[in-house]
Scaffold this active site. Structure first.
Site, PDB file in Angstrom:
ATOM      1  N   HIS A 159       0.816  -1.218   0.000  1.00 29.13           N
ATOM      2  CA  HIS A 159       0.000   0.000   0.000  1.00 29.13           C
ATOM      3  C   HIS A 159       0.850   1.270   0.000  1.00 29.13           C
ATOM      4  O   HIS A 159       0.315   2.372  -0.136  1.00 29.13           O
ATOM      5  CB  HIS A 159      -0.976  -0.001   1.195  1.00 29.13           C
ATOM      6  CG  HIS A 159      -0.383   0.416   2.499  1.00 29.13           C
ATOM      7  ND1 HIS A 159       0.086  -0.481   3.428  1.00 29.13           N
ATOM      8  CD2 HIS A 159      -0.190   1.639   3.036  1.00 29.13           C
ATOM      9  CE1 HIS A 159       0.540   0.176   4.484  1.00 29.13           C
ATOM     10  NE2 HIS A 159       0.383   1.464   4.270  1.00 29.13           N
ATOM     11  N   ASP A 205      -0.529  -7.470   1.755  1.00 28.59           N
ATOM     12  CA  ASP A 205       0.141  -6.166   1.789  1.00 28.59           C
ATOM     13  C   ASP A 205       1.655  -6.371   1.850  1.00 28.59           C
ATOM     14  O   ASP A 205       2.286  -6.179   2.892  1.00 28.59           O
ATOM     15  CB  ASP A 205      -0.357  -5.360   2.995  1.00 28.59           C
ATOM     16  CG  ASP A 205       0.079  -3.909   2.947  1.00 28.59           C
ATOM     17  OD1 ASP A 205       0.527  -3.466   1.877  1.00 28.59           O
ATOM     18  OD2 ASP A 205      -0.039  -3.224   3.980  1.00 28.59           O
ATOM     19  N   SER A 307       4.590   2.401   7.957  1.00 21.90           N
ATOM     20  CA  SER A 307       4.228   1.262   7.124  1.00 21.90           C
ATOM     21  C   SER A 307       5.445   0.756   6.361  1.00 21.90           C
ATOM     22  O   SER A 307       6.324   1.529   5.974  1.00 21.90           O
ATOM     23  CB  SER A 307       3.127   1.651   6.141  1.00 21.90           C
ATOM     24  OG  SER A 307       1.910   1.860   6.806  1.00 21.90           O
TER      25      SER A 307
END
Length: 382
Positions: A159, A205, A307
């Site tokens: 992402h 992900d 992230s």
């Protein structure tokens, strides 16, 4: 009719000969050497399990519509997503299907997951305590974290990657925007991720970034180990996650200058889902297969910009990355729950991607092209 003179023909032939001689040198970048392939911690042979999401063939994407989350009560770091919602033209998807691939030999070594210089646990990460940590950057700004797994491959979250962005990877320093000579900046050549990555649920992900050129290992740059199947981190295991994300929700958009570290206690999916349901007032299971959960009781947590960062655990003085930071809720809450992509679930996929890349030979393609074009040019000249 114009043509090539004798000197031109000689120059073309000489260039072709040199390219053919240099081909092994250039093509060696992708070969699965002991010092260039993805590194896994050696495991005793075990009976293979049935994996519903082993990789298949890869294909080039022109566009893939991925919408932003809607109705999902989780924080997905929207402030760090630079694009508008579809992967770039230099992004490759690889479908996850019910097929397995084998990758052995030089890819599996025990030279990963080690620090050259040890630093006391619990301190700030000065001195490259975490030498595999990298910063994925766009337009000179930190976007996401990542981890070095070989001389030319970086592991991060899917992402983090969106269209019309040129990415760079910073290695070798714990300070963002450092002007130190230790900093290495490498442009990203290509990014590969599962075609069925779902930003609604954050399933699959995971992404692999291919660097334009290989980096040399040093006391400041080292690869982290990846788990081999059927490795599973146990409930209650204490691990660490590192990153440059903002330290609280108030400092929105401002990454930490110095690399931070947070201790995480691994939770079972069932327990993690129970805590999420209690905090969010929902009955849905948000933590699904392919994810693992980490808990921090102190209130120190990860936040936006974290992230893609590695979750690593130590065993026998070797560090293994077990997760990729994917999503979480409430940076300042207590207890803090963070959800990671479970790398063990994608071990076959990662191995498949690297094994396919090892067969690529860009220089060989160029030599073949020149071998076809130059004789035609000479014929025209004659």
């Amino acid at each position: 009719m114009g043509g090539f003179c004798g000197a031109d023909r000689g120059g073309f032939l000489a260039l072709l000969v040199w390219l053919q001689l240099l081909q092994p040198l250039f093509s060696g970048t992708y070969k699965p050497r002991e010092d260039s392939g993805v590194m896994h911690r050696p495991q005793r042979p075990r009976r293979p399990r049935s994996d519903p999401e082993a990789p298949a063939q890869q294909s080039r994407l022109k566009s893939l519509s991925i919408s932003h989350p809607s109705g999902v009560p989780v924080s997905v770091d929207r402030t760090e997503i630079p694009g508008s919602g579809s992967p770039s033209g230099t992004t490759t998807k690889i479908t996850l299907e019910n097929r397995r691939s084998s990758l052995g030999g030089p890819f599996f070594t025990d030279t990963c997951g080690h620090r050259i210089t040890e630093v006391d646990p619990g301190s700030l990460s000065a001195g490259r305590k975490w030498p595999w940590q990298v910063s994925l950057q766009s337009q000179n700004e930190h976007v996401c974290g990542g981890s070095l797994i070989s001389h030319r491959w970086v592991l991060t979250a899917a992402h983090c990657i969106y269209e019309q962005e040129e990415y760079m990877v910073m290695l070798g320093d714990d300070m963002l925007h450092s002007e130190s000579e230790s900093v290495t900046l490498v442009p990203v050549q290509d990014i590969i991720f599962p075609s069925n990555f779902d930003i609604q649920t954050m399933r699959n992900d995971i992404a692999l970034a291919l660097l334009y050129f290989p980096v040399n290992y040093s006391s400041l740059i080292q690869p982290v180990c990846l788990p081999e199947e059927p490795f599973r981190v146990k409930n209650g295991t204490v691990c660490w996650v590192t990153g440059w994300g903002q330290q609280n929700e108030i400092d929105a958009g401002f990454a930490s200058i110095l690399l931070q570290e947070v201790q995480q206690r691994i939770l079972l999916q069932k327990h993690c889902n129970t805590l999420f349901q209690r905090q969010l007032g929902t009955s849905k299971n948000l933590v699904i297969k392919g994810m693992i959960c980490g808990l921090q009781d102190s209130g120190q947590s990860l936040c936006w910009g974290d992230s893609g960062n590695p979750l690593v655990c130590e065993s026998d003085n070797t560090w293994t990355q077990v997760g990729i930071m994917s999503w979480g809720i409430n940076c300042n809450g207590v207890p803090v729950l963070s959800v990671y992509t479970d790398i063990a679930e994608y071990n076959e996929w990662v191995s498949y991607v690297l094994s396919q890349a090892s067969r690529m030979d860009p220089m060989g393609v160029l030599v073949l092209y020149l071998s076809l074009v130059f004789p035609l040019a000479l014929l025209v000249a004659l």
